[in-house]
Motif scaffolding. Structure first.
Motif, PDB file in Angstrom:
ATOM      1  N   GLY A   9      -7.900  51.886  91.635  1.00  0.00           N
ATOM      2  CA  GLY A   9      -6.862  51.021  91.074  1.00  0.00           C
ATOM      3  C   GLY A   9      -5.848  51.786  90.256  1.00  0.00           C
ATOM      4  N   LEU A  10      -6.320  52.773  89.514  1.00  0.00           N
ATOM      5  CA  LEU A  10      -5.421  53.585  88.694  1.00  0.00           C
ATOM      6  C   LEU A  10      -4.415  54.324  89.571  1.00  0.00           C
ATOM      7  CD1 LEU A  10      -4.696  54.559  85.854  1.00  0.00           C
ATOM      8  CD2 LEU A  10      -6.423  56.359  86.135  1.00  0.00           C
ATOM      9  N   GLN A  11      -4.872  54.870  90.674  1.00  0.00           N
ATOM     10  CA  GLN A  11      -3.961  55.597  91.568  1.00  0.00           C
ATOM     11  C   GLN A  11      -2.934  54.657  92.193  1.00  0.00           C
ATOM     12  OE1 GLN A  11      -3.734  59.033  92.022  1.00  0.00           O
ATOM     13  NE2 GLN A  11      -1.794  58.281  92.840  1.00  0.00           N
ATOM     14  N   ILE A  12      -3.390  53.512  92.675  1.00  0.00           N
ATOM     15  CA  ILE A  12      -2.465  52.550  93.284  1.00  0.00           C
ATOM     16  C   ILE A  12      -1.474  52.051  92.239  1.00  0.00           C
ATOM     17  CG2 ILE A  12      -2.260  50.273  94.364  1.00  0.00           C
ATOM     18  CD1 ILE A  12      -5.046  50.855  95.652  1.00  0.00           C
ATOM     19  N   ARG A  13      -1.965  51.712  91.068  1.00  0.00           N
ATOM     20  CA  ARG A  13      -1.097  51.224  89.985  1.00  0.00           C
ATOM     21  C   ARG A  13      -0.026  52.251  89.646  1.00  0.00           C
ATOM     22  NH1 ARG A  13      -3.187  49.455  83.934  1.00  0.00           N
ATOM     23  NH2 ARG A  13      -1.273  48.380  83.320  1.00  0.00           N
ATOM     24  N   ARG A  14      -0.425  53.515  89.535  1.00  0.00           N
ATOM     25  CA  ARG A  14       0.551  54.578  89.251  1.00  0.00           C
ATOM     26  C   ARG A  14       1.557  54.718  90.388  1.00  0.00           C
ATOM     27  NH1 ARG A  14      -3.828  58.941  86.985  1.00  0.00           N
ATOM     28  NH2 ARG A  14      -3.614  58.437  84.751  1.00  0.00           N
ATOM     29  N   ASP A  15       1.086  54.662  91.627  1.00  0.00           N
ATOM     30  CA  ASP A  15       1.980  54.790  92.787  1.00  0.00           C
ATOM     31  C   ASP A  15       3.032  53.684  92.810  1.00  0.00           C
ATOM     32  OD1 ASP A  15       0.488  56.965  93.662  1.00  0.00           O
ATOM     33  OD2 ASP A  15      -0.540  55.840  95.246  1.00  0.00           O
ATOM     34  N   VAL A  16       2.617  52.470  92.488  1.00  0.00           N
ATOM     35  CA  VAL A  16       3.506  51.317  92.628  1.00  0.00           C
ATOM     36  C   VAL A  16       4.435  51.174  91.428  1.00  0.00           C
ATOM     37  CG1 VAL A  16       3.616  48.795  92.863  1.00  0.00           C
ATOM     38  CG2 VAL A  16       1.930  50.103  94.187  1.00  0.00           C
ATOM     39  N   VAL A  17       3.902  51.101  90.233  1.00  0.00           N
ATOM     40  CA  VAL A  17       4.751  50.797  89.075  1.00  0.00           C
ATOM     41  C   VAL A  17       5.139  52.026  88.261  1.00  0.00           C
ATOM     42  CG1 VAL A  17       4.006  48.409  88.918  1.00  0.00           C
ATOM     43  CG2 VAL A  17       2.829  50.134  87.564  1.00  0.00           C
ATOM     44  N   GLY A  18       4.608  53.173  88.602  1.00  0.00           N
ATOM     45  CA  GLY A  18       5.023  54.411  87.960  1.00  0.00           C
ATOM     46  C   GLY A  18       3.988  54.986  87.007  1.00  0.00           C
ATOM     47  N   LYS A  19       3.771  56.270  87.148  1.00  0.00           N
ATOM     48  CA  LYS A  19       2.779  56.982  86.343  1.00  0.00           C
ATOM     49  C   LYS A  19       3.072  56.870  84.852  1.00  0.00           C
ATOM     50  CE  LYS A  19       0.713  61.615  85.910  1.00  0.00           C
ATOM     51  NZ  LYS A  19       0.472  61.468  84.495  1.00  0.00           N
ATOM     52  N   ASP A  20       4.325  57.063  84.462  1.00  0.00           N
ATOM     53  CA  ASP A  20       4.668  57.019  83.036  1.00  0.00           C
ATOM     54  C   ASP A  20       4.331  55.673  82.423  1.00  0.00           C
ATOM     55  OD1 ASP A  20       5.570  59.628  83.203  1.00  0.00           O
ATOM     56  OD2 ASP A  20       7.686  59.062  83.325  1.00  0.00           O
ATOM     57  N   TYR A  21       4.702  54.593  83.108  1.00  0.00           N
ATOM     58  CA  TYR A  21       4.428  53.250  82.586  1.00  0.00           C
ATOM     59  C   TYR A  21       2.925  53.019  82.448  1.00  0.00           C
ATOM     60  CZ  TYR A  21       3.909  48.254  82.199  1.00  0.00           C
ATOM     61  OH  TYR A  21       3.532  47.011  81.769  1.00  0.00           O
ATOM     62  N   VAL A  22       2.173  53.347  83.487  1.00  0.00           N
ATOM     63  CA  VAL A  22       0.729  53.106  83.480  1.00  0.00           C
ATOM     64  C   VAL A  22       0.051  53.951  82.411  1.00  0.00           C
ATOM     65  CG1 VAL A  22      -1.398  53.292  84.824  1.00  0.00           C
ATOM     66  CG2 VAL A  22       0.692  52.416  85.900  1.00  0.00           C
ATOM     67  N   ASP A  23       0.372  55.224  82.371  1.00  0.00           N
ATOM     68  CA  ASP A  23      -0.264  56.098  81.387  1.00  0.00           C
ATOM     69  C   ASP A  23       0.062  55.670  79.963  1.00  0.00           C
ATOM     70  OD1 ASP A  23      -1.343  57.428  83.527  1.00  0.00           O
ATOM     71  OD2 ASP A  23      -0.075  59.207  83.332  1.00  0.00           O
ATOM     72  N   ARG A  24       1.283  55.218  79.741  1.00  0.00           N
ATOM     73  CA  ARG A  24       1.671  54.718  78.411  1.00  0.00           C
ATOM     74  C   ARG A  24       0.890  53.445  78.071  1.00  0.00           C
ATOM     75  NH1 ARG A  24       6.631  54.988  79.187  1.00  0.00           N
ATOM     76  NH2 ARG A  24       7.009  52.862  79.884  1.00  0.00           N
ATOM     77  N   SER A  25       0.767  52.543  79.040  1.00  0.00           N
ATOM     78  CA  SER A  25       0.014  51.300  78.818  1.00  0.00           C
ATOM     79  C   SER A  25      -1.432  51.592  78.449  1.00  0.00           C
ATOM     80  CB  SER A  25       0.047  50.415  80.063  1.00  0.00           C
ATOM     81  OG  SER A  25       1.343  49.970  80.328  1.00  0.00           O
ATOM     82  N   LEU A  26      -2.039  52.529  79.132  1.00  0.00           N
ATOM     83  CA  LEU A  26      -3.431  52.874  78.841  1.00  0.00           C
ATOM     84  C   LEU A  26      -3.562  53.609  77.510  1.00  0.00           C
ATOM     85  CD1 LEU A  26      -4.592  53.934  82.412  1.00  0.00           C
ATOM     86  CD2 LEU A  26      -5.176  51.826  81.196  1.00  0.00           C
ATOM     87  N   ALA A  27      -2.629  54.507  77.235  1.00  0.00           N
ATOM     88  CA  ALA A  27      -2.677  55.261  75.977  1.00  0.00           C
ATOM     89  C   ALA A  27      -2.460  54.361  74.762  1.00  0.00           C
ATOM     90  CB  ALA A  27      -1.636  56.387  75.998  1.00  0.00           C
ATOM     91  N   GLU A  28      -1.645  53.331  74.912  1.00  0.00           N
ATOM     92  CA  GLU A  28      -1.350  52.417  73.803  1.00  0.00           C
ATOM     93  C   GLU A  28      -2.403  51.332  73.633  1.00  0.00           C
ATOM     94  OE1 GLU A  28       2.600  50.986  74.625  1.00  0.00           O
ATOM     95  OE2 GLU A  28       3.536  52.893  74.056  1.00  0.00           O
ATOM     96  N   ALA A  29      -3.343  51.248  74.581  1.00  0.00           N
ATOM     97  CA  ALA A  29      -4.378  50.225  74.488  1.00  0.00           C
ATOM     98  C   ALA A  29      -5.259  50.485  73.267  1.00  0.00           C
ATOM     99  CB  ALA A  29      -5.223  50.221  75.757  1.00  0.00           C
ATOM    100  N   ASP A  30      -5.606  49.397  72.604  1.00  0.00           N
ATOM    101  CA  ASP A  30      -6.498  49.492  71.449  1.00  0.00           C
ATOM    102  C   ASP A  30      -7.772  48.705  71.759  1.00  0.00           C
ATOM    103  OD1 ASP A  30      -5.765  46.794  71.148  1.00  0.00           O
ATOM    104  OD2 ASP A  30      -4.329  47.232  69.554  1.00  0.00           O
ATOM    105  N   ASP A  31      -8.617  48.537  70.764  1.00  0.00           N
ATOM    106  CA  ASP A  31      -9.876  47.831  70.995  1.00  0.00           C
ATOM    107  C   ASP A  31      -9.645  46.412  71.518  1.00  0.00           C
ATOM    108  OD1 ASP A  31     -11.310  50.043  70.227  1.00  0.00           O
ATOM    109  OD2 ASP A  31     -11.633  49.342  68.175  1.00  0.00           O
ATOM    110  N   PHE A  32      -8.556  45.799  71.128  1.00  0.00           N
ATOM    111  CA  PHE A  32      -8.250  44.434  71.553  1.00  0.00           C
ATOM    112  C   PHE A  32      -7.719  44.404  72.987  1.00  0.00           C
ATOM    113  CE2 PHE A  32      -5.255  40.804  71.783  1.00  0.00           C
ATOM    114  CZ  PHE A  32      -6.171  39.778  71.611  1.00  0.00           C
ATOM    115  N   THR A  33      -6.805  45.305  73.332  1.00  0.00           N
ATOM    116  CA  THR A  33      -6.136  45.243  74.634  1.00  0.00           C
ATOM    117  C   THR A  33      -6.791  46.092  75.726  1.00  0.00           C
ATOM    118  OG1 THR A  33      -4.613  47.028  74.039  1.00  0.00           O
ATOM    119  CG2 THR A  33      -3.901  44.748  73.569  1.00  0.00           C
ATOM    120  N   ARG A  34      -7.636  47.046  75.349  1.00  0.00           N
ATOM    121  CA  ARG A  34      -8.246  47.939  76.340  1.00  0.00           C
ATOM    122  C   ARG A  34      -9.009  47.178  77.431  1.00  0.00           C
ATOM    123  NH1 ARG A  34     -10.218  51.014  73.070  1.00  0.00           N
ATOM    124  NH2 ARG A  34      -8.445  52.430  73.006  1.00  0.00           N
TER     125      ARG A  34
END
Length: 127
Positions: A9-34
């Protein structure tokens, strides 16, 4: 968090909506949003987007119609970019939003056209 479905899923998500967006979303996730980020990556992208039967291009077409109908501008902007990444043309995106106008209403379509133009300008500017 790593497992086969998540990784797929991570690979497909990065391919479709962009690596920068996905990696930022995951990096910004906290205990609530992870947990939500993990669910979206594993279930939406790993389980559903990886299924046979529809190509990514077709899934993007369906998503644009549904997300426009639901009036979710943030997700629509993301998926307009994804649709371009999946090979849809601007003309095809226009036709999808014209269809939205008929079945979901003018306000949904007008917002969708506005959001798509923003994405097109960003893409043209190299953002």
């Amino acid at each position: 968090m790593s497992d086969d479905l998540f990784d797929k899923g991570l690979q497909i998500r990065r391919d479709v909506v962009g690596k920068d967006y996905v990696d930022r979303s995951l990096a910004e996730a906290d205990d609530f949003t992870r947990p939500m980020q993990e669910l979206v990556t594993r279930f939406c992208w790993g389980e559903v987007w990886s299924r046979p039967g529809l190509e990514r291009r077709e899934r993007s077409m369906i998503n644009l119609g549904m997300i426009a109908a639901l009036n979710r501008p943030h997700e629509l902007k993301l998926h307009v970019r994804g649709a371009l990444n999946n090979g849809l043309t601007r003309d095809e995106i226009r036709e999808i939003f014209l269809q939205v106008a008929v079945y979901c209403g003018m306000p949904a379509a007008l917002d969708s056209f506005r959001i798509a133009r923003e994405v097109f300008k960003e893409v043209d500017a190299g953002k």
